[in-house]
Motif scaffolding. Structure first.
Motif: not given
Length: 244
Positions: A63-68, A82-83, A146-147
């Motif tokens: 989630i941190v990487l998603f925000g970045l 996201g996946a 990944i999924a």
């Protein structure tokens, strides 16, 4: 009341005590949880080093990487993180539905093993795809892998939580560390041994997989399903164990 139950007043407490799980089943459950956590450490390293810096067991990092990625406008990173997060959530939901409510009367309900069997199937599919991609997946195959891995880790997390074993998750240890320190703060360190073992096991799994990724990435990815198969086999003797 004593006559109807067939137990004398002196025998009733003994019968109640005898219904509790012995030290052997509880030690075995602890060992299995520690093994599961070791496998999670290997899985996260395979994802981070082999799938372009994505965690498949630790969603806080994702989630941190998603925000970045959102802040930088990096669409590829957004898709990968996201996946992973969505697949992990799906694994959690499915795992909790299969595992059902926590059953304090069982050391290891058969439903938990059923969830882990599904996790093993997902991990085996991941390993097959990882091998076919020569441990260098790209594009759509990367998102599929990944999924698969994230769904497996979500379901494993649900299985561990449904055991109600001192809040152990086996896939991330922030909550475990918080619970352990909180217990120490109020003089309740009874589960400190298990929690410490879980924390160390996650790090050990990451270390072993990290050492293998450079020279044997397929073997690194095979560690988690191998460990999980051993856990499933080891869990069968615990199925009939009850505390009541």
């Amino acid at each position: 009341m004593t006559a109807s139950s067939g137990l004398s007043p002196a025998a009733a407490p003994a019968a109640a005590a005898g219904a509790r799980p012995g030290a052997g089943p509880l030690r075995l459950r602890t060992a299995l949880l520690v093994l599961l956590t070791f496998g999670s450490g290997t899985t996260d390293i395979v994802g981070f080093l082999g799938m372009e810096k994505v965690f498949t067991a630790n969603m806080t990092g994702n989630i941190v990487l998603f925000g970045l990625a959102a802040g930088e406008g990096n669409g590829a990173d957004l898709a990968r993180c996201g996946a992973a997060t969505l697949a992990f959530a799906l694994g959690l939901l499915t795992g909790f539905r299969i595992a059902g409510r926590p059953d304090p009367g069982r050391v290891w309900p058969p439903r938990i093993t059923a969830v882990l069997a599904a996790v093993l199937a997902l991990q085996t599919a991941f390993l097959a795809g990882w091998t076919l991609a020569d441990a260098e997946p790209r594009g759509g195959e990367l998102l599929v892998l990944i999924a698969l891995s994230s769904t497996a880790m979500g379901a494993q997390t649900a299985a561990a939580r449904s055991l109600s074993a001192d809040g152990i998750t086996t896939t991330f240890v922030t909550g475990t560390l918080t619970s352990m320190m909180g217990g120490f703060a109020v003089g309740q360190g009874g589960a400190a041994g298990l929690r410490t073992a879980v924390i160390l096991s996650l790090g050990a799994g990451a270390a072993v997989a990290g050492a293998l990724m450079a020279s044997a990435p397929v073997l690194a990815a095979a560690l988690s399903p191998l460990v999980l198969a051993a856990v499933i086999a080891g869990a069968f003797p615990l199925h009939p164990s009850r505390t009541t």
